[in-house]
Scaffold this motif. Structure first.
Motif, PDB file in Angstrom:
ATOM      1  N   LEU A 129      79.006 -59.464 135.284  1.00  0.00           N
ATOM      2  CA  LEU A 129      80.466 -59.577 135.163  1.00  0.00           C
ATOM      3  C   LEU A 129      81.144 -59.894 136.503  1.00  0.00           C
ATOM      4  CD1 LEU A 129      81.239 -56.642 132.696  1.00  0.00           C
ATOM      5  CD2 LEU A 129      81.008 -59.074 132.191  1.00  0.00           C
ATOM      6  N   GLN A 130      80.422 -60.581 137.357  1.00  0.00           N
ATOM      7  CA  GLN A 130      80.948 -60.915 138.670  1.00  0.00           C
ATOM      8  C   GLN A 130      82.260 -61.703 138.568  1.00  0.00           C
ATOM      9  OE1 GLN A 130      78.201 -63.139 141.070  1.00  0.00           O
ATOM     10  NE2 GLN A 130      79.392 -62.917 142.938  1.00  0.00           N
ATOM     11  N   ASP A 131      82.303 -62.657 137.633  1.00  0.00           N
ATOM     12  CA  ASP A 131      83.505 -63.475 137.484  1.00  0.00           C
ATOM     13  C   ASP A 131      84.696 -62.655 136.977  1.00  0.00           C
ATOM     14  OD1 ASP A 131      82.312 -63.067 135.021  1.00  0.00           O
ATOM     15  OD2 ASP A 131      82.777 -65.074 134.250  1.00  0.00           O
ATOM     16  N   ALA A 132      84.423 -61.674 136.124  1.00  0.00           N
ATOM     17  CA  ALA A 132      85.499 -60.832 135.597  1.00  0.00           C
ATOM     18  C   ALA A 132      86.108 -59.967 136.704  1.00  0.00           C
ATOM     19  CB  ALA A 132      84.967 -59.947 134.477  1.00  0.00           C
ATOM     20  N   PHE A 133      85.258 -59.413 137.577  1.00  0.00           N
ATOM     21  CA  PHE A 133      85.756 -58.594 138.677  1.00  0.00           C
ATOM     22  C   PHE A 133      86.519 -59.454 139.690  1.00  0.00           C
ATOM     23  CE2 PHE A 133      81.741 -56.020 137.659  1.00  0.00           C
ATOM     24  CZ  PHE A 133      82.424 -55.250 136.738  1.00  0.00           C
ATOM     25  N   ALA A 134      86.021 -60.664 139.934  1.00  0.00           N
ATOM     26  CA  ALA A 134      86.671 -61.564 140.887  1.00  0.00           C
ATOM     27  C   ALA A 134      88.024 -62.049 140.355  1.00  0.00           C
ATOM     28  CB  ALA A 134      85.769 -62.752 141.180  1.00  0.00           C
ATOM     29  N   PHE A 135      88.188 -62.047 139.050  1.00  0.00           N
ATOM     30  CA  PHE A 135      89.431 -62.488 138.413  1.00  0.00           C
ATOM     31  C   PHE A 135      90.617 -61.599 138.806  1.00  0.00           C
ATOM     32  CE2 PHE A 135      92.063 -62.717 134.378  1.00  0.00           C
ATOM     33  CZ  PHE A 135      92.520 -64.007 134.576  1.00  0.00           C
ATOM     34  N   GLN A 136      90.350 -60.337 139.068  1.00  0.00           N
ATOM     35  CA  GLN A 136      91.356 -59.347 139.474  1.00  0.00           C
ATOM     36  C   GLN A 136      92.575 -59.329 138.534  1.00  0.00           C
ATOM     37  OE1 GLN A 136      92.361 -59.473 143.642  1.00  0.00           O
ATOM     38  NE2 GLN A 136      90.295 -58.927 144.259  1.00  0.00           N
ATOM     39  N   PRO A 137      92.349 -58.956 137.292  1.00  0.00           N
ATOM     40  CA  PRO A 137      93.444 -58.920 136.314  1.00  0.00           C
ATOM     41  C   PRO A 137      94.419 -57.777 136.588  1.00  0.00           C
ATOM     42  CG  PRO A 137      91.509 -57.876 135.403  1.00  0.00           C
ATOM     43  CD  PRO A 137      91.089 -58.449 136.733  1.00  0.00           C
ATOM     44  N   ASP A 138      95.638 -57.922 136.090  1.00  0.00           N
ATOM     45  CA  ASP A 138      96.564 -56.792 136.140  1.00  0.00           C
ATOM     46  C   ASP A 138      96.712 -56.136 134.763  1.00  0.00           C
ATOM     47  OD1 ASP A 138      97.962 -58.923 135.099  1.00  0.00           O
ATOM     48  OD2 ASP A 138      99.574 -58.888 136.569  1.00  0.00           O
ATOM     49  N   LEU A 139      96.027 -56.699 133.769  1.00  0.00           N
ATOM     50  CA  LEU A 139      95.923 -56.083 132.447  1.00  0.00           C
ATOM     51  C   LEU A 139      94.510 -56.303 131.926  1.00  0.00           C
ATOM     52  CD1 LEU A 139      97.007 -54.732 129.851  1.00  0.00           C
ATOM     53  CD2 LEU A 139      97.823 -56.995 129.122  1.00  0.00           C
ATOM     54  N   VAL A 140      93.855 -55.222 131.531  1.00  0.00           N
ATOM     55  CA  VAL A 140      92.511 -55.296 130.950  1.00  0.00           C
ATOM     56  C   VAL A 140      92.562 -54.740 129.536  1.00  0.00           C
ATOM     57  CG1 VAL A 140      90.129 -54.468 131.075  1.00  0.00           C
ATOM     58  CG2 VAL A 140      91.357 -55.040 133.180  1.00  0.00           C
ATOM     59  N   ILE A 141      92.049 -55.507 128.584  1.00  0.00           N
ATOM     60  CA  ILE A 141      91.962 -55.048 127.205  1.00  0.00           C
ATOM     61  C   ILE A 141      90.484 -55.010 126.816  1.00  0.00           C
ATOM     62  CG2 ILE A 141      92.548 -55.541 124.796  1.00  0.00           C
ATOM     63  CD1 ILE A 141      95.122 -56.867 125.845  1.00  0.00           C
ATOM     64  N   LEU A 142      89.987 -53.794 126.630  1.00  0.00           N
ATOM     65  CA  LEU A 142      88.586 -53.595 126.292  1.00  0.00           C
ATOM     66  C   LEU A 142      88.460 -53.304 124.800  1.00  0.00           C
ATOM     67  CD1 LEU A 142      85.664 -53.296 127.409  1.00  0.00           C
ATOM     68  CD2 LEU A 142      86.133 -50.841 127.634  1.00  0.00           C
ATOM     69  N   ALA A 143      87.749 -54.170 124.096  1.00  0.00           N
ATOM     70  CA  ALA A 143      87.626 -54.049 122.639  1.00  0.00           C
ATOM     71  C   ALA A 143      86.157 -54.107 122.239  1.00  0.00           C
ATOM     72  CB  ALA A 143      88.412 -55.170 121.958  1.00  0.00           C
ATOM     73  N   ILE A 144      85.481 -52.972 122.389  1.00  0.00           N
ATOM     74  CA  ILE A 144      84.048 -52.928 122.105  1.00  0.00           C
ATOM     75  C   ILE A 144      83.712 -51.730 121.209  1.00  0.00           C
ATOM     76  CG2 ILE A 144      83.435 -54.096 124.256  1.00  0.00           C
ATOM     77  CD1 ILE A 144      82.671 -51.331 125.388  1.00  0.00           C
ATOM     78  N   GLY A 145      82.414 -51.589 120.940  1.00  0.00           N
ATOM     79  CA  GLY A 145      81.939 -50.433 120.172  1.00  0.00           C
ATOM     80  C   GLY A 145      81.151 -50.820 118.948  1.00  0.00           C
ATOM     81  N   GLU A 146      81.527 -51.940 118.316  1.00  0.00           N
ATOM     82  CA  GLU A 146      80.909 -52.327 117.050  1.00  0.00           C
ATOM     83  C   GLU A 146      79.417 -52.613 117.166  1.00  0.00           C
ATOM     84  OE1 GLU A 146      85.270 -53.037 116.691  1.00  0.00           O
ATOM     85  OE2 GLU A 146      83.756 -53.483 118.214  1.00  0.00           O
ATOM     86  N   ASN A 147      78.974 -53.138 118.314  1.00  0.00           N
ATOM     87  CA  ASN A 147      77.555 -53.486 118.489  1.00  0.00           C
ATOM     88  C   ASN A 147      76.742 -52.414 119.210  1.00  0.00           C
ATOM     89  OD1 ASN A 147      77.646 -56.150 117.315  1.00  0.00           O
ATOM     90  ND2 ASN A 147      78.806 -56.784 119.108  1.00  0.00           N
ATOM     91  N   VAL A 148      77.378 -51.325 119.577  1.00  0.00           N
ATOM     92  CA  VAL A 148      76.658 -50.241 120.251  1.00  0.00           C
ATOM     93  C   VAL A 148      75.700 -49.588 119.245  1.00  0.00           C
ATOM     94  CG1 VAL A 148      76.884 -47.990 121.377  1.00  0.00           C
ATOM     95  CG2 VAL A 148      78.557 -49.796 121.843  1.00  0.00           C
TER      96      VAL A 148
END
Length: 245
Positions: free
Chosen positions: A120-139
């Motif tokens: 997730l290097q690109d995601a961290f480098a993006f430096q967002p000011d809003l993060v929406i995490l929508a996971i769980g279904e595939n765990v």
């Protein structure tokens, strides 16, 4: 010695003064009440990071009969929750944010060994000011408290890494296919990192929110995803959480 004469107001004049001040005060208070009741505009986010699974983004796959390149199984790109949320925030703030949308189903399946910095290097480098995490279904099913704890710790690590160089607003939603242990782990990880948790567990209990209720699909797995109504409901829950936080 010069004296200043102070004229005492008559009872009638005094009463008029009291009434005038009462009316002015009441009007001011009323204005404050109206202002408080007005919906507050959503914050103007510049960069939004969506991290999810196939509900967030899935490319075309002939094997399962899916031709879209957006959140499965919305009927079109503009009807998945990602684009509904983005469009709504654009309209309310007057500014169109940059967005990054990533499918991190691999993190869900391999949360204990997933290399965040590499994957997730690109995601961290993006430096967002809003993060929406929508996971769980595939765990994978969490069969023990230890497994639940490991999943929670992995989600916390992900969120903390996103906070390392920035302090984004964090929204974490529960699973569309509700699961008590997974959702509780997501809730605790969100709470421990200062995010806002959005419980959408009720949505999966309504058959109308499934894509199979809207049209026919070749693959049962695709059909079990949220349809247009379900995507709208997910987006509404997220937008509400953003506005009231």
């Amino acid at each position: 010695m010069q004296q200043t004469k102070i004229n005492s107001a008559s009872p009638v004049t005094f009463l008029r003064i009291v009434i005038v001040f009462a009316v002015i005060s009441a009007c001011g208070f009323s204005d404050r009440l109206v202002s408080a009741d007005k919906p507050q505009p959503a914050p103007a986010f510049k960069k939004i990071l969506f991290l999810g699974n196939s509900i967030t983004l899935h490319g075309p796959s002939k094997k399962i009969g899916w031709e879209g390149n957006w959140g499965m199984a919305a009927s079109s790109l503009d009807r998945d929750y990602v684009h509904i949320v983005t469009d709504s925030l654009t309209k309310s703030s007057g500014n169109k944010p940059q967005t990054m949308v990533k499918n991190i189903a691999a993190f869900e399946r391999q949360y204990a060994t997933y290399n965040l910095k590499e994957q997730l290097q690109d995601a961290f480098a993006f430096q967002p000011d809003l993060v929406i995490l929508a996971i769980g279904e595939n765990v994978p099913q969490l069969k023990t408290a230890e497994e639940q704890g490991k999943f929670q710790a992995s989600v916390e690590q992900l969120l903390k890494q996103l906070q390392k160089d920035n302090h984004p607003t964090i929204i974490v939603r529960s699973s569309f296919w509700s699961n008590k242990l997974k959702d509780e782990a997501l809730r605790q990880a969100c709470q421990n990192t200062g995010g806002t948790f959005v419980d959408i567990s009720r949505l999966g209990k309504d058959e109308k929110n499934y894509a199979r209720s809207e049209r026919d699909f070749q693959h049962a797995g695709v059909a079990a995803h949220p349809g247009d109504q379900g995507m709208q409901a997910i987006a509404d829950a997220i937008l509400k959480a953003i506005q009231i936080r």
